[in-house]
Enzyme design. Structure first.
Site, PDB file in Angstrom:
ATOM      1  N   TRP A 151     -12.889   4.273  -2.474  1.00  0.00           N
ATOM      2  CA  TRP A 151     -12.194   4.332  -1.194  1.00  0.00           C
ATOM      3  C   TRP A 151     -11.753   5.762  -0.883  1.00  0.00           C
ATOM      4  O   TRP A 151     -11.888   6.239   0.244  1.00  0.00           O
ATOM      5  CB  TRP A 151     -11.002   3.388  -1.222  1.00  0.00           C
ATOM      6  CG  TRP A 151      -9.925   3.668  -0.231  1.00  0.00           C
ATOM      7  CD1 TRP A 151      -8.626   3.967  -0.500  1.00  0.00           C
ATOM      8  CD2 TRP A 151     -10.042   3.677   1.206  1.00  0.00           C
ATOM      9  NE1 TRP A 151      -7.928   4.168   0.667  1.00  0.00           N
ATOM     10  CE2 TRP A 151      -8.770   4.000   1.727  1.00  0.00           C
ATOM     11  CE3 TRP A 151     -11.104   3.452   2.081  1.00  0.00           C
ATOM     12  CZ2 TRP A 151      -8.533   4.102   3.091  1.00  0.00           C
ATOM     13  CZ3 TRP A 151     -10.857   3.552   3.448  1.00  0.00           C
ATOM     14  CH2 TRP A 151      -9.587   3.873   3.939  1.00  0.00           C
ATOM     15  N   ASP A 184       0.844  -1.186   0.000  1.00  0.00           N
ATOM     16  CA  ASP A 184       0.000   0.000   0.000  1.00  0.00           C
ATOM     17  C   ASP A 184       0.893   1.255   0.000  1.00  0.00           C
ATOM     18  O   ASP A 184       1.832   1.331  -0.780  1.00  0.00           O
ATOM     19  CB  ASP A 184      -0.957  -0.053   1.200  1.00  0.00           C
ATOM     20  CG  ASP A 184      -2.057   0.993   1.141  1.00  0.00           C
ATOM     21  OD1 ASP A 184      -3.071   0.743   0.467  1.00  0.00           O
ATOM     22  OD2 ASP A 184      -1.899   2.063   1.752  1.00  0.00           O
ATOM     23  N   TRP A 185       0.604   2.256   0.861  1.00  0.00           N
ATOM     24  CA  TRP A 185       1.413   3.472   0.889  1.00  0.00           C
ATOM     25  C   TRP A 185       2.855   3.191   1.278  1.00  0.00           C
ATOM     26  O   TRP A 185       3.754   4.001   1.022  1.00  0.00           O
ATOM     27  CB  TRP A 185       0.796   4.502   1.847  1.00  0.00           C
ATOM     28  CG  TRP A 185       0.079   5.609   1.132  1.00  0.00           C
ATOM     29  CD1 TRP A 185      -1.263   5.710   0.904  1.00  0.00           C
ATOM     30  CD2 TRP A 185       0.660   6.778   0.542  1.00  0.00           C
ATOM     31  NE1 TRP A 185      -1.553   6.858   0.213  1.00  0.00           N
ATOM     32  CE2 TRP A 185      -0.393   7.535  -0.015  1.00  0.00           C
ATOM     33  CE3 TRP A 185       1.957   7.257   0.434  1.00  0.00           C
ATOM     34  CZ2 TRP A 185      -0.181   8.744  -0.672  1.00  0.00           C
ATOM     35  CZ3 TRP A 185       2.178   8.458  -0.221  1.00  0.00           C
ATOM     36  CH2 TRP A 185       1.114   9.199  -0.769  1.00  0.00           C
ATOM     37  N   HIS A 198      -6.308  -7.178   0.455  1.00  0.00           N
ATOM     38  CA  HIS A 198      -5.386  -6.053   0.356  1.00  0.00           C
ATOM     39  C   HIS A 198      -4.349  -6.088   1.465  1.00  0.00           C
ATOM     40  O   HIS A 198      -3.163  -5.863   1.224  1.00  0.00           O
ATOM     41  CB  HIS A 198      -6.177  -4.743   0.405  1.00  0.00           C
ATOM     42  CG  HIS A 198      -5.331  -3.523   0.333  1.00  0.00           C
ATOM     43  ND1 HIS A 198      -4.607  -3.185  -0.794  1.00  0.00           N
ATOM     44  CD2 HIS A 198      -5.067  -2.546   1.237  1.00  0.00           C
ATOM     45  CE1 HIS A 198      -3.947  -2.055  -0.580  1.00  0.00           C
ATOM     46  NE2 HIS A 198      -4.205  -1.652   0.653  1.00  0.00           N
ATOM     47  N   ASP A 230      -7.477  -8.574  -3.690  1.00  0.00           N
ATOM     48  CA  ASP A 230      -7.283  -7.133  -3.597  1.00  0.00           C
ATOM     49  C   ASP A 230      -7.793  -6.469  -4.872  1.00  0.00           C
ATOM     50  O   ASP A 230      -7.156  -6.559  -5.927  1.00  0.00           O
ATOM     51  CB  ASP A 230      -5.810  -6.808  -3.379  1.00  0.00           C
ATOM     52  CG  ASP A 230      -5.560  -5.310  -3.241  1.00  0.00           C
ATOM     53  OD1 ASP A 230      -6.540  -4.552  -3.127  1.00  0.00           O
ATOM     54  OD2 ASP A 230      -4.388  -4.898  -3.242  1.00  0.00           O
TER      55      ASP A 230
END
Length: 304
Positions: A164, A123-124, A280, A250
């Site tokens: 999201w 993710d980030w 995810h 995901d």
């Protein structure tokens, strides 16, 4: 603006997280300072691997992988990004920017492990870590990327991501533990959901979590596009082992992760994979398989 300190009593007794607290002072900018918390497990002279979390989680996400990696011979370093976990949290959403997050994380790295290290990012954690690889390729021995990407504008984003982003911006209730559960194939016990809620007791503490989706530079006019394009030139030429592992469930970043294997030189010939029953937040669903990917990639790199 206030810099909020975590109420450490909220973290007492959370499951499977026996790790000692470690702290680094960070220059947040505009005259503000804060503390970044991180996990540091394994011998200090062991090969280091950086474990970068994303949105809206914290280093607790790596609690299942860390023991496996330490047993394999790694030193595991998992920071809580500013605004997350036990780290300090500016309460102004507008204070959070992509560049500031990069600067804060680089300060942490320079203070704790400035030399070559492996990287696992999700993710980030990838938006930050992969850009760091592009900007400082000599400081990375190998990369394992799961459910992440390095966006560079173009307006290409999945409908799931856009939904999201809007939810994070406008939802009157932003329950972090429920968000983690909703993007995880595994049914999380109540105490695990509570552990993800622990850093975020109220709306001011959620400013960083609310901000992150808005900062993803999928549109051409977003800050970070030029920097990510520049980073991609070096990232594409990165010849050290670069493995991608996708959670099949995901719908936000799985497909984007897969595209990187065709763009990065070091990804050629590696056993890229998709994991079934994996959402995810893959670290919750398939931690052993992810840790094994890190171990195998480090051995390919001659780093372990």
């Amino acid at each position: 603006m206030q810099i909020l300190k975590a109420d450490l009593a909220r973290f007492a007794g959370i499951p499977d997280y026996p790790f000692a607290e470690n702290w680094v002072d960070i220059d947040l900018g505009d005259g503000y300072t804060g503390r970044m918390h991180y996990v540091d497990e394994g011998p200090k002279d062991a090969p280091p691997v950086l474990l970068f979390h994303g949105e809206p989680s914290w280093s607790f996400l790596y609690r299942k992988m860390i023991p496996v990696l330490v047993e394999a011979g790694f030193r595991c370093l998992a920071p809580d990004l500013i605004g997350f976990g036990k780290s300090d949290k500016p309460d102004d959403i507008e204070f959070y920017t992509y560049d500031r997050h990069m600067n804060w994380l680089k300060q942490w790295r320079d203070a704790v492990v400035p030399g070559p290290a492996g990287l696992f990012c999700q993710d980030w954690g990838g938006l930050l870590g992969l850009r760091m690889v592009g900007e400082e390729p000599g400081n990375f021995a190998f990369v394992v990327a799961s459910n992440t990407f390095l966006p560079e504008g173009g307006g290409k984003a999945s409908p799931a991501f856009m939904a999201w982003r809007e939810f994070a911006k406008s939802s009157p209730e932003f329950k972090i533990g429920n968000i983690l559960q909703g993007a995880t194939a595994t049914q999380l016990p109540d105490d695990v959901v509570a552990a993800y809620d622990a850093p975020f007791p109220d709306e001011p503490n959620k400013a960083g979590a609310r901000a992150f989706p808005q900062l993803v530079p999928v549109e051409d006019d977003k800050p970070g596009v030029a920097e990510n394009k520049a980073a991609w030139k070096s990232l594409a030429a990165f010849e050290k082992p670069f493995l991608t592992i996708i959670g099949e469930d995901d719908k936000v970043l799985g497909a984007a992760t897969g595209t990187m294997a065709a763009r990065v030189a070091g990804a050629t010939g590696l056993p890229h994979s998709s994991l079934s029953a994996c959402g995810h937040f893959c670290q919750e669903d398939r931690p052993v398989e992810l840790a094994q990917g890190v171990i195998d990639t480090a051995k390919t790199a001659g780093f372990l």
